[in-house]
Design an enzyme around this catalytic site. Structure first.
Site, PDB file in Angstrom:
ATOM      1  N   SER A 132     -27.549  16.193  -3.911  1.00 26.02           N
ATOM      2  CA  SER A 132     -28.790  15.600  -4.567  1.00 26.02           C
ATOM      3  C   SER A 132     -29.696  14.253  -3.548  1.00 26.02           C
ATOM      4  CB  SER A 132     -28.530  14.914  -5.868  1.00 26.02           C
ATOM      5  OG  SER A 132     -29.335  13.713  -6.246  1.00 26.02           O
ATOM      6  N   TYR A 145     -23.355   8.459 -10.150  1.00 25.26           N
ATOM      7  CA  TYR A 145     -23.716   9.598  -9.886  1.00 25.26           C
ATOM      8  C   TYR A 145     -24.025   9.892  -8.474  1.00 25.26           C
ATOM      9  CZ  TYR A 145     -26.703  13.798 -10.076  1.00 25.26           C
ATOM     10  OH  TYR A 145     -27.160  15.140  -9.711  1.00 25.26           O
TER      11      TYR A 145
HETATM   12  P1  NAI Z   1     -27.793  21.238 -16.587  1.00 19.79           P
HETATM   13  O1  NAI Z   1     -27.520  19.987 -17.358  1.00 19.79           O
HETATM   14  O2  NAI Z   1     -28.689  21.962 -16.901  1.00 19.79           O
HETATM   15  O3  NAI Z   1     -26.711  22.003 -16.106  1.00 19.79           O
HETATM   16  C1  NAI Z   1     -25.223  21.478 -15.807  1.00 19.79           C
HETATM   17  C2  NAI Z   1     -24.238  22.770 -16.426  1.00 19.79           C
HETATM   18  O4  NAI Z   1     -23.003  22.301 -15.960  1.00 19.79           O
HETATM   19  C3  NAI Z   1     -24.122  22.733 -17.981  1.00 19.79           C
HETATM   20  O5  NAI Z   1     -24.210  24.161 -18.226  1.00 19.79           O
HETATM   21  C4  NAI Z   1     -23.162  22.206 -18.106  1.00 19.79           C
HETATM   22  O6  NAI Z   1     -22.212  22.777 -19.512  1.00 19.79           O
HETATM   23  C5  NAI Z   1     -21.982  22.261 -17.067  1.00 19.79           C
HETATM   24  N1  NAI Z   1     -20.899  21.569 -17.039  1.00 19.79           N
HETATM   25  C6  NAI Z   1     -20.678  20.199 -17.199  1.00 19.79           C
HETATM   26  N2  NAI Z   1     -19.637  19.931 -17.032  1.00 19.79           N
HETATM   27  C7  NAI Z   1     -18.712  21.064 -16.622  1.00 19.79           C
HETATM   28  C8  NAI Z   1     -17.564  21.347 -16.545  1.00 19.79           C
HETATM   29  N3  NAI Z   1     -16.630  20.209 -16.621  1.00 19.79           N
HETATM   30  N4  NAI Z   1     -16.931  22.556 -16.202  1.00 19.79           N
HETATM   31  C9  NAI Z   1     -18.025  23.502 -16.005  1.00 19.79           C
HETATM   32  N5  NAI Z   1     -19.179  23.252 -16.338  1.00 19.79           N
HETATM   33  C10 NAI Z   1     -19.654  21.986 -16.614  1.00 19.79           C
HETATM   34  O7  NAI Z   1     -27.883  20.483 -15.110  1.00 19.79           O
HETATM   35  P2  NAI Z   1     -28.886  20.924 -13.875  1.00 19.79           P
HETATM   36  O8  NAI Z   1     -29.925  20.152 -13.652  1.00 19.79           O
HETATM   37  O9  NAI Z   1     -28.902  22.230 -14.059  1.00 19.79           O
HETATM   38  O10 NAI Z   1     -27.762  20.503 -12.836  1.00 19.79           O
HETATM   39  C11 NAI Z   1     -27.226  21.521 -11.938  1.00 19.79           C
HETATM   40  C12 NAI Z   1     -26.670  20.662 -10.727  1.00 19.79           C
HETATM   41  O11 NAI Z   1     -27.726  20.297 -10.030  1.00 19.79           O
HETATM   42  C13 NAI Z   1     -25.871  19.356 -11.224  1.00 19.79           C
HETATM   43  O12 NAI Z   1     -24.719  19.310  -9.967  1.00 19.79           O
HETATM   44  C14 NAI Z   1     -26.799  18.183 -10.907  1.00 19.79           C
HETATM   45  O13 NAI Z   1     -25.859  17.011 -10.219  1.00 19.79           O
HETATM   46  C15 NAI Z   1     -27.490  18.816  -9.582  1.00 19.79           C
HETATM   47  N6  NAI Z   1     -28.930  18.084  -9.640  1.00 19.79           N
HETATM   48  C16 NAI Z   1     -29.852  18.139 -10.430  1.00 19.79           C
HETATM   49  C17 NAI Z   1     -30.880  17.358 -10.283  1.00 19.79           C
HETATM   50  C18 NAI Z   1     -31.930  17.781 -11.493  1.00 19.79           C
HETATM   51  O14 NAI Z   1     -32.949  16.550 -11.590  1.00 19.79           O
HETATM   52  N7  NAI Z   1     -31.807  18.118 -12.630  1.00 19.79           N
HETATM   53  C19 NAI Z   1     -31.501  16.870  -9.086  1.00 19.79           C
HETATM   54  C20 NAI Z   1     -30.330  17.166  -8.209  1.00 19.79           C
HETATM   55  C21 NAI Z   1     -29.102  17.749  -8.201  1.00 19.79           C
END
Ligand code: NAI
Length: 252
Positions: A132, A145
């Site tokens: 990130s 985070y």
């Molecule tokens: P999101 O919340 O839409 O998706 C995250 C997914 O991870 C969800 O489906 C959730 O159920 C799953 N998850 C959570 N805990 C889990 C576990 N213990 N085991 C398996 N799955 C689990 O979030 P998003 O935005 O798609 O994020 C994806 C990645 O991108 C994350 O690592 C996040 O930190 C990173 N990221 C996101 C940004 C943003 O602004 N949305 C910016 C930079 C990085």
């Protein structure tokens, strides 16, 4: 058919990545802790494989990798699962801080270890980690985070060298805020979020993941013009400048 195994595939960036790779002829392995959303996604992607998986469960990670590989290889592991809690440090419980580290860091270690034997069987293996923009400098209201993404950054750097010797490319993706449920459904909106804005879509990130899966890219892959600029300024300006900027952007 090339194979990609995705954690956190049921939402946001993981979901958009799953669709894109599927539509481009890859066999996609979908894993997520949210089995309802996962099953809904799997039903729309022909010949996909899915498994409810909590990445903090190291044994379950081993089973998932073995079963998806089916005596063959895994070409790409996309470590995308993650959680975010924003807010003043002391408003977040010790348990919530621990969860952030467990899922974002230990989960990524579990999956990388579990996938390693199957990545070694691929001729063009890659591990793509979701880091990130908050891995550039500790971000106020994102302390744990941000720390978790610094850990992802250093794991990526170390494995990029270690596993690079074995022919496995290890890289990370560094976007600032992306329009996904992680950001949109958050209960606390830190000032920096409104000042910087949420200018990226999940598809913007997918384009980088696709590139990282298919060609040689640098170890760190920033997404979006504003963060690329900030990263350059961080190198070019005197030390302390990024701290001042973050202090300004995060003020009440
Ligand atoms: P999101 O919340 O839409 O998706 C995250 C997914 O991870 C969800 O489906 C959730 O159920 C799953 N998850 C959570 N805990 C889990 C576990 N213990 N085991 C398996 N799955 C689990 O979030 P998003 O935005 O798609 O994020 C994806 C990645 O991108 C994350 O690592 C996040 O930190 C990173 N990221 C996101 C940004 C943003 O602004 N949305 C910016 C930079 C990085």
């Amino acid at each position: 058919m090339k194979r990609i195994l995705i954690t956190g595939a049921a939402s946001g960036i993981g979901l958009a990545t799953a669709r894109h790779f599927h539509d481009n002829g890859w066999r996609v392995g979908l894993t997520d802790v949210n089995d309802t959303a996962l099953a809904q996604l799997a039903a729309t992607l022909n010949h996909s494989w899915h498994r409810r998986l909590d990445v903090t469960d190291s044994i379950a990670c081993q089973h998932a990798c073995r079963d998806f590989a089916e005596d063959g290889c895994i070409d790409v592991l996309f470590n995308c699962a993650g959680i975010l809690r924003m807010g003043p440090f002391e408003s977040i419980s010790a348990e919530q801080h621990r969860q952030i580290i467990d899922i974002n860091v230990t989960g990524l270690i579990n999956m990388s270890l579990a996938a390693h034997p199957f990545l070694q069987e691929s001729r063009a293996a890659a591990v793509i980690n979701m880091s990130s923009a908050s891995a550039l400098y500790g971000v106020p209201h994102f302390a744990s985070y941000s720390a978790s993404k610094f850990a992802v950054r250093s794991l990526t750097e170390a494995l990029n060298i270690e596993w690079g010797r074995q022919g496995i490319r290890v890289v990370d993706i560094m976007p600032p805020f992306v329009k996904t449920p992680m950001v949109e459904q958050a209960s606390f909106r830190p000032p920096i979020l409104d000042r910087m804005g949420v200018n990226l879509s999940a598809d913007d990130v997918v384009a980088k993941v696709w590139q990282a899966a298919n060609e040689k890219v640098p170890v760190h892959n920033p997404v979006g013009l504003s963060f690329k600029l900030l990263k350059l300024l961080d190198k070019a300006l005197p030390s302390g400048s990024t701290r001042l900027l973050l202090q300004f952007l995060s003020r009440d």
